[in-house]
Write an enzyme that holds these catalytic residues in place. Structure first.
Site, PDB file in Angstrom:
ATOM      1  N   PHE A  53       0.802  -1.222   0.000  1.00  0.00           N
ATOM      2  CA  PHE A  53       0.000   0.000   0.000  1.00  0.00           C
ATOM      3  C   PHE A  53       0.834   1.270   0.000  1.00  0.00           C
ATOM      4  O   PHE A  53       0.370   2.328  -0.426  1.00  0.00           O
ATOM      5  CB  PHE A  53      -0.938   0.013   1.220  1.00  0.00           C
ATOM      6  CG  PHE A  53      -0.235   0.309   2.529  1.00  0.00           C
ATOM      7  CD1 PHE A  53       0.029   1.606   2.932  1.00  0.00           C
ATOM      8  CD2 PHE A  53       0.192  -0.727   3.352  1.00  0.00           C
ATOM      9  CE1 PHE A  53       0.689   1.867   4.129  1.00  0.00           C
ATOM     10  CE2 PHE A  53       0.856  -0.475   4.542  1.00  0.00           C
ATOM     11  CZ  PHE A  53       1.103   0.830   4.934  1.00  0.00           C
ATOM     12  N   GLU A  81      -5.079  -3.915  -1.780  1.00  0.00           N
ATOM     13  CA  GLU A  81      -6.512  -3.644  -1.796  1.00  0.00           C
ATOM     14  C   GLU A  81      -6.874  -2.412  -0.975  1.00  0.00           C
ATOM     15  O   GLU A  81      -8.026  -1.960  -0.997  1.00  0.00           O
ATOM     16  CB  GLU A  81      -7.286  -4.868  -1.294  1.00  0.00           C
ATOM     17  CG  GLU A  81      -7.051  -5.248   0.161  1.00  0.00           C
ATOM     18  CD  GLU A  81      -5.826  -6.118   0.380  1.00  0.00           C
ATOM     19  OE1 GLU A  81      -5.752  -6.769   1.445  1.00  0.00           O
ATOM     20  OE2 GLU A  81      -4.935  -6.151  -0.499  1.00  0.00           O
ATOM     21  N   SER A 121       5.834  -6.930   4.016  1.00  0.00           N
ATOM     22  CA  SER A 121       6.426  -7.263   5.311  1.00  0.00           C
ATOM     23  C   SER A 121       7.215  -8.573   5.220  1.00  0.00           C
ATOM     24  O   SER A 121       6.957  -9.411   4.349  1.00  0.00           O
ATOM     25  CB  SER A 121       5.337  -7.387   6.379  1.00  0.00           C
ATOM     26  OG  SER A 121       4.532  -8.527   6.131  1.00  0.00           O
ATOM     27  N   CYS A 180       9.814   1.433   3.564  1.00  0.00           N
ATOM     28  CA  CYS A 180      10.764   0.400   3.974  1.00  0.00           C
ATOM     29  C   CYS A 180      12.175   0.952   4.062  1.00  0.00           C
ATOM     30  O   CYS A 180      13.073   0.286   4.577  1.00  0.00           O
ATOM     31  CB  CYS A 180      10.714  -0.792   3.024  1.00  0.00           C
ATOM     32  SG  CYS A 180      11.336  -0.450   1.367  1.00  0.00           S
ATOM     33  N   GLU A 194       9.474  -3.594  13.138  1.00  0.00           N
ATOM     34  CA  GLU A 194       9.325  -2.514  12.164  1.00  0.00           C
ATOM     35  C   GLU A 194       8.023  -1.787  12.493  1.00  0.00           C
ATOM     36  O   GLU A 194       6.927  -2.292  12.235  1.00  0.00           O
ATOM     37  CB  GLU A 194       9.281  -3.065  10.737  1.00  0.00           C
ATOM     38  CG  GLU A 194       9.174  -1.976   9.690  1.00  0.00           C
ATOM     39  CD  GLU A 194       9.120  -2.532   8.277  1.00  0.00           C
ATOM     40  OE1 GLU A 194       9.575  -1.834   7.360  1.00  0.00           O
ATOM     41  OE2 GLU A 194       8.618  -3.655   8.085  1.00  0.00           O
TER      42      GLU A 194
END
Length: 496
Positions: A148, A175, A225, A280, A382
């Site tokens: 996303f 989505e 992830s 990230c 994270e």
């Protein structure tokens, strides 16, 4: 309420058996729905891509490149529309969305070099009247599964190169914010891409599992992830597919005693809090060497953070927007609370900021946490939010050991004026992407992106030269045309 469908064989397909709300994270309200593809719908997309492959494979690289040149023009002409869609569903501020789109366009520009990238290699007279060459052929139908946080840029790490290399593509975007990705795919059709070469299926794990299992899919690219990356990689590999799966990160910045502290603070503000920390490559940990450096950094950060503004995407004066969902907001806030509970100092607490007119939005303000230790939950995980943690150490070696021992190895940087320290750091740190006074060392499009350790599963990095290798397979041809009237004798020894 508008329902977002799929793009299959050049047409929008609405599969409304299952739908999911798409929220505007600034208002906290569901404003659209997205169709979640069934197994039948995904198989329809695979069939379209499979049918389009023979014709596209045999299209010359220069003609493929011309589609990308036109696509680049359309992206630039429709940039405002794309950024608006990103803002509505992701919450990213307009200037940040424009930056994301530009980095995606740079990957399209690299893909325009297809005739050069696919030239192959040639050697004449490797033996008597024998020539040898290698060529790079497409794999077939390939797929991408994207997150996303960069709905425009990350898909463009994948499909432009895959397509100019002669493959056909199926994209499964997030989505949570699918509209900009779908719109960009429609621009590819407008650019002249034949139907079926690029397909988009919106969906959840059901769609992903079909892509991972179907034998017609030859390769899968993923960004997300680490737990999901590991699942994608192991499942795709078990099904005989080539796979690159980019996972999570915990990116550290070492702040040396000799660093230009004002510059370091300015760089950390953007690198830690830009895009609400939902990158990230976000710098989420500052490792200060010596208490003087730690005290100076924290004091200057505290003062500088007073001027930061969190808010809605259309106001370009805002520095960053909301996080993606209420669940994620609660998760980020939970990590801040856990750090406090485990003994850290909350220097600037960004929980529950007041954003006038958007009281129901998923906002988390910029947060600074000092005196964090490696055993804290907030350090290990994270967080993926606008949170910067400070760990204090005594030496550069101790700082590097901290970074090397973390399970993630995506990105890192060092702030210093010392060239010897910088070179030692870049030579020896166990991280895939390194910055020297550069806080977000994201490679340009003609290099390749990827981390080490549990930040990447697979051998090849994303986009750039590694991307070309990922989306092609090498074929080596050895050829001899004997001279007229010459006959070779029989030989049973291995040829040399």
């Amino acid at each position: 309420m508008k329902t977002i469908g799929h793009l299959i064989n050049g047409e929008i397909v609405n599969d409304k058996e299952r739908c999911q709300d798409v929220f505007n994270p600034a208002t906290g309200k569901a404003e659209k729905t997205v169709a979640l593809a069934s197994k039948k719908t995904v198989e329809q997309a695979i069939l379209a891509a499979e049918s389009a492959f023979p014709g596209w494979k045999n299209t010359s690289p220069i003609k493929r490149a011309r589609v990308m040149f036109r696509f680049k023009e359309l992206l630039e002409q429709n940039a405002d529309k794309i950024c608006q869609l990103i803002g509505e569903e992701h919450g990213k501020i307009s200037h940040d969305a424009a930056g994301e789109l530009q980095r995606g366009i740079e990957n399209v520009e690299f893909a325009c070099c297809a005739p050069e990238l696919l030239k192959g290699e040639h050697s004449k007279n490797v033996g008597p009247n024998i020539d040898a060459w290698s060529e790079f052929q497409p794999l077939g139908v390939v797929a991408g599964i994207t997150p996303f946080n960069f709905p425009a840029m990350v898909p463009m790490w994948m499909f432009p190169l895959a397509i100019v290399c002669g493959n056909t593509f199926i994209l499964k975007p997030s989505e949570r914010d699918p509209s900009s990705t779908l719109y960009i795919a429609q621009l590819l059709k407008e650019a002249g891409l034949p139907d079926g070469v690029m397909n988009v299926v919106n969906g959840d794990k059901e769609a992903v599992d079909v892509l991972l299992a179907d034998q017609r899919i030859k390769a899968v690219s993923f960004v997300g992830s680490t737990p999901i990356a590991e699942y994608i990689y192991s499942t795709a590999s078990a099904n005989g597919k080539r796979c690159q799966a980019l996972g999570g990160a915990k990116n550290h910045a070492i702040v040396m005693p000799d660093a230009d502290m004002d510059n370091a603070v300015n760089q950390l503000l953007g690198a830690a809090f830009g895009s609400s920390g939902e990158r990230c490559m976000a710098l989420s940990v500052a490792v200060t060497v010596g208490d003087d450096a730690g005290n100076a950094l924290v004091a200057k950060m505290r003062e500088a953070m007073k001027g930061l503004s969190v808010g809605e995407y259309t106001n370009a004066k805002n520095d960053f927007g909301p996080v993606i969902t209420q669940v994620h907001k609660d998760k980020v806030n939970g990590f801040i609370e856990s750090a406090k509970r485990q003994g850290a100092d909350i220097v600037v607490d960004g929980r529950n900021p007041e954003v006038a007119g958007f009281e129901d939005g998923f906002f988390v303000g910029a947060t600074l946490i000092d005196k964090v230790s490696p055993d804290m939950d907030s350090y290990k995980a994270e967080i993926f939010g606008p949170v910067l943690q400070v760990i204090r150490v005594e030496t550069m070696q101790e700082a590097m050991k901290l970074i090397d021992e973390h399970e993630y190895g995506n990105g890192t940087c060092i702030f210093t004026r010392d060239g010897e320290a910088a070179r030692y750091f870049s030579d020896n740190i166990q991280v895939g992407m390194v910055g020297i006074n550069v806080p977000l060392p994201v490679p340009v499009s003609y290099h390749s992106f990827g981390g080490w350790k549990r930040s990447l599963f697979g051998d090849l990095h994303a986009y750039g030269p590694d991307g070309v290798r990922f989306y092609t397979k090498r074929k080596t041809v050895t050829q001899r045309w004997p001279s007229s009237g010459v006959r070779e004798g029989i030989s049973f020894s291995f040829p040399s």
